[in-house]
Design a protein around this motif. Structure first.
Motif, PDB file in Angstrom:
ATOM      1  N   ILE A  41       0.716  -0.957  -0.233  1.00 36.72           N
ATOM      2  CA  ILE A  41      -0.064   0.206   0.157  1.00 36.72           C
ATOM      3  C   ILE A  41       0.898   0.776  -0.164  1.00 36.72           C
ATOM      4  CG2 ILE A  41      -1.538   1.311   0.716  1.00 36.72           C
ATOM      5  CD1 ILE A  41      -2.593  -1.580   2.703  1.00 36.72           C
ATOM      6  N   LEU A  42       0.769   2.046  -1.093  1.00 33.23           N
ATOM      7  CA  LEU A  42       1.903   2.873  -0.642  1.00 33.23           C
ATOM      8  C   LEU A  42       0.435   4.655  -1.306  1.00 33.23           C
ATOM      9  CD1 LEU A  42       4.108   3.789  -2.838  1.00 33.23           C
ATOM     10  CD2 LEU A  42       2.856   4.671  -4.196  1.00 33.23           C
ATOM     11  N   VAL A  43       1.309   5.427   0.803  1.00 34.89           N
ATOM     12  CA  VAL A  43       0.259   5.890   0.843  1.00 34.89           C
ATOM     13  C   VAL A  43       1.056   7.525   0.661  1.00 34.89           C
ATOM     14  CG1 VAL A  43      -0.812   7.456   2.699  1.00 34.89           C
ATOM     15  CG2 VAL A  43      -0.532   4.775   2.579  1.00 34.89           C
ATOM     16  N   ASN A  44       0.054   8.812  -0.739  1.00 35.86           N
ATOM     17  CA  ASN A  44       0.800   9.246  -1.347  1.00 35.86           C
ATOM     18  C   ASN A  44       0.330  10.570  -0.654  1.00 35.86           C
ATOM     19  OD1 ASN A  44       3.228  10.926  -2.030  1.00 35.86           O
ATOM     20  ND2 ASN A  44       0.857  11.721  -4.031  1.00 35.86           N
ATOM     21  N   THR A  45       1.297  11.202   0.431  1.00 33.78           N
ATOM     22  CA  THR A  45       0.717  12.109   1.214  1.00 33.78           C
ATOM     23  C   THR A  45       1.021  13.387   1.762  1.00 33.78           C
ATOM     24  OG1 THR A  45       2.622  11.680   2.655  1.00 33.78           O
ATOM     25  CG2 THR A  45       1.391  10.698   3.729  1.00 33.78           C
ATOM     26  N   CYS A  46      -0.478  14.392   2.226  1.00 38.85           N
ATOM     27  CA  CYS A  46      -0.170  15.869   1.496  1.00 38.85           C
ATOM     28  C   CYS A  46       0.675  16.910   3.972  1.00 38.85           C
ATOM     29  CB  CYS A  46      -1.713  16.216   1.745  1.00 38.85           C
ATOM     30  SG  CYS A  46      -1.675  18.035   2.443  1.00 38.85           S
ATOM     31  N   GLY A  47       0.953  16.961   3.223  1.00 36.75           N
ATOM     32  CA  GLY A  47       1.393  17.374   4.778  1.00 36.75           C
ATOM     33  C   GLY A  47       1.508  19.384   5.131  1.00 36.75           C
ATOM     34  N   PHE A  48       1.281  19.782   4.242  1.00 36.56           N
ATOM     35  CA  PHE A  48       0.294  21.359   4.299  1.00 36.56           C
ATOM     36  C   PHE A  48       0.218  21.763   5.671  1.00 36.56           C
ATOM     37  CE2 PHE A  48      -1.309  25.495   2.308  1.00 36.56           C
ATOM     38  CZ  PHE A  48      -0.469  25.984   2.473  1.00 36.56           C
ATOM     39  N   ILE A  49      -0.583  21.561   6.475  1.00 33.74           N
ATOM     40  CA  ILE A  49      -1.455  22.345   7.360  1.00 33.74           C
ATOM     41  C   ILE A  49      -1.802  21.492   8.360  1.00 33.74           C
ATOM     42  CG2 ILE A  49      -1.943  24.450   6.330  1.00 33.74           C
ATOM     43  CD1 ILE A  49      -5.124  23.475   5.729  1.00 33.74           C
ATOM     44  N   GLU A  50      -2.309  21.495   9.745  1.00 33.05           N
ATOM     45  CA  GLU A  50      -2.881  20.119  10.674  1.00 33.05           C
ATOM     46  C   GLU A  50      -3.328  19.565  10.296  1.00 33.05           C
ATOM     47  OE1 GLU A  50      -1.579  18.099  13.886  1.00 33.05           O
ATOM     48  OE2 GLU A  50      -0.808  19.775  12.944  1.00 33.05           O
ATOM     49  N   SER A  51      -4.404  20.162   9.565  1.00 30.13           N
ATOM     50  CA  SER A  51      -5.909  18.751   9.322  1.00 30.13           C
ATOM     51  C   SER A  51      -4.899  17.880   7.971  1.00 30.13           C
ATOM     52  CB  SER A  51      -7.039  19.598   8.809  1.00 30.13           C
ATOM     53  OG  SER A  51      -6.736  20.709   7.828  1.00 30.13           O
ATOM     54  N   ALA A  52      -4.740  18.539   7.446  1.00 30.51           N
ATOM     55  CA  ALA A  52      -4.257  17.690   6.678  1.00 30.51           C
ATOM     56  C   ALA A  52      -2.738  16.370   7.130  1.00 30.51           C
ATOM     57  CB  ALA A  52      -2.864  18.474   5.230  1.00 30.51           C
ATOM     58  N   LYS A  53      -2.283  16.986   8.043  1.00 31.75           N
ATOM     59  CA  LYS A  53      -1.015  16.044   8.673  1.00 31.75           C
ATOM     60  C   LYS A  53      -1.980  15.047   9.646  1.00 31.75           C
ATOM     61  CE  LYS A  53       0.932  18.905  10.312  1.00 31.75           C
ATOM     62  NZ  LYS A  53       1.609  20.078  11.651  1.00 31.75           N
ATOM     63  N   THR A  54      -3.083  15.538   9.428  1.00 31.35           N
ATOM     64  CA  THR A  54      -3.734  14.489  10.822  1.00 31.35           C
ATOM     65  C   THR A  54      -4.514  13.308   9.695  1.00 31.35           C
ATOM     66  OG1 THR A  54      -4.494  16.506  12.280  1.00 31.35           O
ATOM     67  CG2 THR A  54      -6.490  14.398  12.316  1.00 31.35           C
ATOM     68  N   GLU A  55      -4.790  13.787   8.405  1.00 32.88           N
ATOM     69  CA  GLU A  55      -5.712  12.817   7.277  1.00 32.88           C
ATOM     70  C   GLU A  55      -4.488  11.519   7.304  1.00 32.88           C
ATOM     71  OE1 GLU A  55      -8.417  13.474   3.498  1.00 32.88           O
ATOM     72  OE2 GLU A  55      -6.978  14.512   3.620  1.00 32.88           O
ATOM     73  N   ALA A  56      -2.944  12.708   7.263  1.00 31.68           N
ATOM     74  CA  ALA A  56      -2.561  11.721   6.342  1.00 31.68           C
ATOM     75  C   ALA A  56      -2.127  10.904   7.288  1.00 31.68           C
ATOM     76  CB  ALA A  56      -1.195  12.334   5.711  1.00 31.68           C
ATOM     77  N   ILE A  57      -2.233  10.842   8.999  1.00 21.75           N
ATOM     78  CA  ILE A  57      -1.713   9.789   9.487  1.00 21.75           C
ATOM     79  C   ILE A  57      -2.756   8.704   9.495  1.00 21.75           C
ATOM     80  CG2 ILE A  57      -1.143   9.525  12.000  1.00 21.75           C
ATOM     81  CD1 ILE A  57       0.052  12.537  12.168  1.00 21.75           C
ATOM     82  N   GLU A  58      -3.655   9.155  10.025  1.00 19.35           N
ATOM     83  CA  GLU A  58      -5.310   8.549  10.197  1.00 19.35           C
ATOM     84  C   GLU A  58      -5.026   6.952   8.912  1.00 19.35           C
ATOM     85  OE1 GLU A  58      -8.399  10.765  10.031  1.00 19.35           O
ATOM     86  OE2 GLU A  58      -8.530  11.751  11.966  1.00 19.35           O
ATOM     87  N   ASN A  59      -4.498   7.316   7.414  1.00 15.18           N
ATOM     88  CA  ASN A  59      -4.561   7.212   6.277  1.00 15.18           C
ATOM     89  C   ASN A  59      -3.825   6.144   6.455  1.00 15.18           C
ATOM     90  OD1 ASN A  59      -6.268   7.555   3.763  1.00 15.18           O
ATOM     91  ND2 ASN A  59      -6.410   9.550   5.055  1.00 15.18           N
ATOM     92  N   ILE A  60      -2.310   6.515   7.299  1.00 17.95           N
ATOM     93  CA  ILE A  60      -0.938   5.807   7.156  1.00 17.95           C
ATOM     94  C   ILE A  60      -1.627   4.924   8.569  1.00 17.95           C
ATOM     95  CG2 ILE A  60       1.567   5.508   7.618  1.00 17.95           C
ATOM     96  CD1 ILE A  60       1.323   8.400   6.725  1.00 17.95           C
ATOM     97  N   LEU A  61      -1.542   5.303   9.774  1.00 14.41           N
ATOM     98  CA  LEU A  61      -2.289   3.351  10.400  1.00 14.41           C
ATOM     99  C   LEU A  61      -3.248   2.763   9.873  1.00 14.41           C
ATOM    100  CD1 LEU A  61      -2.443   5.965  13.429  1.00 14.41           C
ATOM    101  CD2 LEU A  61      -1.042   4.172  13.099  1.00 14.41           C
ATOM    102  N   MET A  62      -4.060   3.459   8.643  1.00 20.36           N
ATOM    103  CA  MET A  62      -5.629   2.458   8.595  1.00 20.36           C
ATOM    104  C   MET A  62      -4.417   1.301   7.615  1.00 20.36           C
ATOM    105  SD  MET A  62      -7.076   2.194   5.150  1.00 20.36           S
ATOM    106  CE  MET A  62      -7.067   3.434   4.791  1.00 20.36           C
ATOM    107  N   ALA A  63      -3.551   1.947   6.690  1.00 22.95           N
ATOM    108  CA  ALA A  63      -2.942   1.015   5.866  1.00 22.95           C
ATOM    109  C   ALA A  63      -2.010  -0.283   6.610  1.00 22.95           C
ATOM    110  CB  ALA A  63      -2.374   1.752   4.985  1.00 22.95           C
ATOM    111  N   CYS A  64      -1.854   0.852   7.209  1.00 18.50           N
ATOM    112  CA  CYS A  64      -0.621  -0.537   8.465  1.00 18.50           C
ATOM    113  C   CYS A  64      -1.787  -1.212   9.381  1.00 18.50           C
ATOM    114  CB  CYS A  64      -0.037  -0.047   9.745  1.00 18.50           C
ATOM    115  SG  CYS A  64       1.447   1.279   8.594  1.00 18.50           S
ATOM    116  N   SER A  65      -3.409  -1.354   9.246  1.00 19.56           N
ATOM    117  CA  SER A  65      -3.800  -2.076  10.331  1.00 19.56           C
ATOM    118  C   SER A  65      -4.411  -3.297   9.188  1.00 19.56           C
ATOM    119  CB  SER A  65      -5.193  -1.918  10.501  1.00 19.56           C
ATOM    120  OG  SER A  65      -5.765  -1.693   9.034  1.00 19.56           O
TER     121      SER A  65
END
Length: 438
Positions: A41-65
């Protein structure tokens, strides 16, 4: 190898993901939309603002699950979050198998091969190695696509982390952009959406004010019918740029012009190059030249030191300017930026209240502007059909995909994605129009 690709954030990031996807397909890998079936699973993330970082981390953790049911699954993080937080990702989420910075996107095939053979890997090439475009998978609906004409930014706004993430401005040549536009047209693309951090800075690093020449040449590309422009800075909107929009009839009378604030003192504190007078002048010249133009903008509420009086002035500015589309965001205090270290940071609750207040004003404006379109005939491009309502989801020249609303068309006869239609608008709400075939 079966891989799943999750891409987050802006259209520029999506272009990066689509280029990587094509390279993986070219060497024989296959894609799957079902994460449970993926080998990687390739997670191509955004990291521009806090809400984007939160969304990215949630998707990374979901992929790892998914590793719980498939211990051999590999999870790789790419994109802006990977570039910005290279050390923290492996430390905080050890289940991640690879972290790939933007400058290593071109090496994604080799990198993934190493990771699938058991290496836990970090790879960070120079930001200047990031591909600016090229042949790719078109992950948008087939009839529209984004053309990234430049990468990075030299504006150095004090609230923005983009220069530290994506580097300095790097423009493509006009010839390279036109070549890609022709390739996209050959794939069936009819609407070309130009994106960069600042399209009006296109060519500055090549010592050429190139945006006007680019529009002139894109006008000649057969198959392209609409050219839409996103992210133009008001201080760079010259009379020559406006003239290029006017003379090229494929260029839509639509412009996304992020201004971030209305008050000159706050703009200077943001290290923005223009002021209130510059913004008002740009809007006036655009509307004088193109009375039917749709203007979209963004504002930041609660920037450090923003006074009650300055915020009230911005509220009045929104009422007076009557932008067709507007988004207002609460200021996000981003580490590594000048603004994050400023005194007089504003409480989160106050920032949120201010942003909501601006949006209440704008919602009323948009509702009125939408109502003015009722009874008019519009040319629309069909994106598809809403299964639940049965309405066809179309867009007029005033509607950018995934940003603005839709023209929802009722028709007993089928409408086809990628085809243009004339419709008569019958109803409206704040965001959408409701129509029948004319």
């Amino acid at each position: 190898m079966r891989f799943a690709l999750i891409s987050l954030g802006c259209p520029k990031n999506q272009v990066d993901a689509d280029v990587m996807c094509r390279r993986l397909l070219e060497v024989g890998h296959t894609t799957t939309a079902d994460l449970s079936e993926a080998d990687l699973i390739l997670v191509n993330t955004c990291g521009f603002i806090e809400s984007a970082k939160t969304e990215a981390i949630e998707n990374i953790l979901m992929a790892c699950s998914y590793k719980e049911q498939n211990p051999n699954l590999k999870v790789v993080v790419t994109g802006c979050l990977a570039e910005r937080y290279r050390e923290e990702i492996h430390k905080e989420i050890p289940e991640v198998d690879g972290v790939v910075g933007l400058g290593s996107n071109d090496g994604i095939v080799t990198i993934l091969e190493r990771i699938t053979h058991g290496e836990q890997l970090e790879s960070y090439g120079a930001k200047t190695d990031l591909s600016l475009g090229g042949e790719r998978v078109i992950s948008t609906p087939a009839h529209y696509a984004y053309l990234k004409i430049a990468e990075g930014c030299d504006n150095r706004c004090y609230y923005c982390a983009i220069p530290s993430i994506r580097g300095k401005l790097r423009s493509r040549t006009v010839e390279d952009c036109v070549s890609e536009a022709k390739w996209l047209a050959a794939q069936g693309v009819k609407e070309l959406i130009l994106v960069a951090q600042d399209i009006t800075a296109f060519g500055d690093d090549l010592k050429e004010n190139a945006i006007c020449r680019l529009l002139d040449e894109l006008q000649q590309v057969e198959g392209i019918e609409w050219i839409r422009l996103l992210y133009a800075y008001p201080e760079r909107i010259t009379d020559e740029f406006i003239a290029a929009m006017v003379r090229n009839n494929k260029v839509l009378h639509y412009l996304d012009m992020p201004i971030q604030h209305s008050e000159t003192r706050v703009l200077k504190s943001m290290n923005r190059k223009g002021d209130r007078e510059v913004i008002c002048d740009a809007v006036k010249r655009l509307r004088d030249a193109m009375p039917d133009i749709t203007l979209r903008t963004t504002l930041i509420a609660g920037y450090p030191g923003e006074t009650v009086k300055e915020f009230a002035a911005m509220q009045q500015f929104v009422r007076e300017m009557q932008f067709d589309r507007l988004g207002c965001f609460a200021y996000s205090q981003e580490e590594g930026t000048v603004a994050a270290t400023m005194e007089n940071q504003i409480d989160d609750e106050v920032k949120a209240q201010r942003a909501e207040s601006i949006m209440r004003i704008q919602t009323s404006i948009m509702a009125e502007k939408q109502a003015q379109k009722v009874g008019k005939v519009l040319r629309v491009l069909c994106d598809g059909q809403d299964e639940e309502s049965g309405l066809y989801l179309c867009r007029s020249t005033a509607d950018a995909p995934d940003i603005d609303g839709a023209v929802c068309v009722k028709s007993e006869n089928p409408l086809y994605p990628g085809e243009f239609y004339e419709v008569l608008t019958e109803e409206s709400d704040e965001y959408d129009l409701y129509a029948v075939l004319a």
